[in-house]
Scaffold this motif. Structure first.
Motif, PDB file in Angstrom:
ATOM      1  N   TYR A 144       1.414  -1.674   0.274  1.00 22.55           N
ATOM      2  CA  TYR A 144       0.115   0.159   0.581  1.00 22.55           C
ATOM      3  C   TYR A 144       0.688   1.235   0.258  1.00 22.55           C
ATOM      4  O   TYR A 144       1.997   1.617   0.403  1.00 22.55           O
ATOM      5  CB  TYR A 144      -1.467  -0.222   1.430  1.00 22.55           C
ATOM      6  CG  TYR A 144      -1.994  -1.511   1.410  1.00 22.55           C
ATOM      7  CD1 TYR A 144      -1.378  -2.061   1.833  1.00 22.55           C
ATOM      8  CD2 TYR A 144      -2.952  -1.276   0.578  1.00 22.55           C
ATOM      9  CE1 TYR A 144      -2.123  -3.175   2.454  1.00 22.55           C
ATOM     10  CE2 TYR A 144      -3.657  -2.624   0.546  1.00 22.55           C
ATOM     11  CZ  TYR A 144      -3.253  -3.724   2.171  1.00 22.55           C
ATOM     12  OH  TYR A 144      -4.083  -4.486   2.038  1.00 22.55           O
ATOM     13  N   VAL A 191      -4.847   0.425  -8.145  1.00 24.39           N
ATOM     14  CA  VAL A 191      -4.088  -1.166  -7.998  1.00 24.39           C
ATOM     15  C   VAL A 191      -3.331  -1.367  -9.338  1.00 24.39           C
ATOM     16  O   VAL A 191      -3.375  -1.643 -10.160  1.00 24.39           O
ATOM     17  CB  VAL A 191      -4.560  -2.182  -7.617  1.00 24.39           C
ATOM     18  CG1 VAL A 191      -3.433  -3.896  -6.988  1.00 24.39           C
ATOM     19  CG2 VAL A 191      -5.435  -2.387  -6.365  1.00 24.39           C
ATOM     20  N   THR A 194      -2.924   5.059  -3.823  1.00 19.08           N
ATOM     21  CA  THR A 194      -4.146   6.053  -2.918  1.00 19.08           C
ATOM     22  C   THR A 194      -3.166   7.175  -3.475  1.00 19.08           C
ATOM     23  O   THR A 194      -2.466   7.697  -2.660  1.00 19.08           O
ATOM     24  CB  THR A 194      -4.655   6.200  -1.859  1.00 19.08           C
ATOM     25  OG1 THR A 194      -5.179   4.378  -1.825  1.00 19.08           O
ATOM     26  CG2 THR A 194      -6.146   7.369  -1.822  1.00 19.08           C
ATOM     27  N   SER A 248      -8.362  -8.271  -3.556  1.00 26.46           N
ATOM     28  CA  SER A 248      -7.380  -7.808  -2.720  1.00 26.46           C
ATOM     29  C   SER A 248      -5.997  -8.296  -3.412  1.00 26.46           C
ATOM     30  O   SER A 248      -5.080  -8.575  -2.789  1.00 26.46           O
ATOM     31  CB  SER A 248      -7.655  -7.980  -1.400  1.00 26.46           C
ATOM     32  OG  SER A 248      -8.139  -6.909  -0.964  1.00 26.46           O
ATOM     33  N   SER A 289      -4.668   6.520  -8.860  1.00 28.05           N
ATOM     34  CA  SER A 289      -5.330   6.002  -8.444  1.00 28.05           C
ATOM     35  C   SER A 289      -5.503   4.711  -7.982  1.00 28.05           C
ATOM     36  O   SER A 289      -6.391   4.595  -9.188  1.00 28.05           O
ATOM     37  CB  SER A 289      -6.146   6.509  -7.199  1.00 28.05           C
ATOM     38  OG  SER A 289      -5.451   7.438  -6.482  1.00 28.05           O
ATOM     39  N   THR A 314      -0.080  -3.311  -5.925  1.00 34.46           N
ATOM     40  CA  THR A 314      -0.013  -2.507  -4.661  1.00 34.46           C
ATOM     41  C   THR A 314      -0.772  -1.075  -4.758  1.00 34.46           C
ATOM     42  O   THR A 314      -1.375  -0.674  -6.626  1.00 34.46           O
ATOM     43  CB  THR A 314       1.929  -1.138  -5.434  1.00 34.46           C
ATOM     44  OG1 THR A 314       2.896  -2.520  -5.074  1.00 34.46           O
ATOM     45  CG2 THR A 314       1.839  -0.184  -4.666  1.00 34.46           C
ATOM     46  N   ARG A 315      -1.322  -0.690  -3.943  1.00 32.80           N
ATOM     47  CA  ARG A 315      -2.536  -1.050  -4.153  1.00 32.80           C
ATOM     48  C   ARG A 315      -1.841   0.808  -3.268  1.00 32.80           C
ATOM     49  O   ARG A 315      -1.336   1.416  -2.324  1.00 32.80           O
ATOM     50  CB  ARG A 315      -3.837  -0.643  -3.124  1.00 32.80           C
ATOM     51  CG  ARG A 315      -4.940   0.410  -3.128  1.00 32.80           C
ATOM     52  CD  ARG A 315      -6.131  -0.328  -1.727  1.00 32.80           C
ATOM     53  NE  ARG A 315      -6.534  -1.264  -2.023  1.00 32.80           N
ATOM     54  CZ  ARG A 315      -7.417  -2.090  -2.715  1.00 32.80           C
ATOM     55  NH1 ARG A 315      -7.997  -1.203  -3.652  1.00 32.80           N
ATOM     56  NH2 ARG A 315      -7.407  -3.354  -3.294  1.00 32.80           N
ATOM     57  N   LEU A 325     -10.234   0.432  -9.492  1.00 32.63           N
ATOM     58  CA  LEU A 325     -10.785   0.018  -9.185  1.00 32.63           C
ATOM     59  C   LEU A 325     -12.917  -0.543 -10.030  1.00 32.63           C
ATOM     60  O   LEU A 325     -13.451   0.249 -10.672  1.00 32.63           O
ATOM     61  CB  LEU A 325     -12.041   0.378  -8.099  1.00 32.63           C
ATOM     62  CG  LEU A 325     -12.747   0.084  -6.905  1.00 32.63           C
ATOM     63  CD1 LEU A 325     -12.412  -1.250  -6.436  1.00 32.63           C
ATOM     64  CD2 LEU A 325     -13.714   0.935  -5.883  1.00 32.63           C
TER      65      LEU A 325
END
Lengths: 115, 111
Positions: free
Chosen positions: A10, A89, A113, B41, A87, A110-111, A39
């Motif tokens: 993250y 992943v 933001t 996820s 933003s 890896t997310r 997303l």
């Protein structure tokens, strides 16, 4: 067999900052991919390497994104400067060449933001 | 690369068989059909690949008609843990090994 390793898991940054992601593919895998997954959407290919050469980077926003794969093993993807729309992943994957085409192994991603 | 079209979402119940169909009208002679599964996820996971007729493994079956313009992923007796997004890809049989994902089918398995 160890899988594809990515770090960090993250990351939160402010817009206009820079960020880097690291990927270590499965040992012996010549092909390495970086994908961006927003997303609710499917993964979008940013860049594909075969060994340390670029196969396809047609969808990489080259004014802000860069990637390298020195020595044909691990790879780094960088964003500089980041925008809010980055933003997502970021997924790294690797595969063998010449066998089981289409069978790639993905890391957990890896997310990112951007605020 | 051939474009793929698949339903955006599907609902099912535990114990049922689920069939997800993908159309790929412009598939080339040397292209394979590959399916991936993605849990929340996590990165996508390869589940099955085929060229023609039927392929079966421990996870799923893949049915491809003679004209290869479509394919059907069959999941037998689904459980709650099969809730995921399923992607159909057309993968060229060349050293480029390109993997192009579409939007996928979001499968929801209900109790």
């Amino acid at each position: 067999e160890a899988g594809v390793a990515q770090s960090p898991r993250y990351k939160i940054i402010e817009k206009r900052q820079s960020v880097a992601f690291w990927c270590n593919p499965i040992s012996g895998h010549a092909t390495l991919y970086w994908y961006q997954q927003i997303l609710g959407q499917g993964p979008k290919l940013l860049i594909q390497f075969q060994n340390n050469g670029v196969v396809d980077d047609s969808q990489l926003p080259k004014d802000r994104f860069s990637a390298e794969r020195l020595k044909g093993v691990d790879s780094t993807l960088k964003i500089q400067p980041a925008k809010l729309e980055d933003s997502a992943v970021y997924l790294c994957a690797s595969s063998l060449v010449g066998r089981k085409l289409g069978n790639a192994f993905f890391g957990q991603g890896t997310r990112l933001t951007v605020v | 690369l051939a474009k793929t079209t698949q339903p955006i979402s599907m609902d099912s119940y535990e114990g049922q068989e689920v069939n997800i169909t993908c159309s790929h009208n412009n598939i080339a002679t040397n292209d394979y059909i590959t399916w991936y599964q993605q849990f929340p996820s996590q990165g996508p996971r390869f589940i099955i690949q085929g060229y023609k007729t039927k392929v079966t493994n421990e996870v799923a079956s893949l049915f491809i008609p003679a004209d290869r313009k479509s394919s059907t992923l069959s999941l037998p007796r689904v459980s709650l843990s099969d809730t995921a997004v399923y992607y159909c890809l057309v993968t060229p049989n060349n050293a480029g090994n390109m993997l192009t994902f579409g939007g996928g089918t979001r499968l929801m398995v209900k109790p």
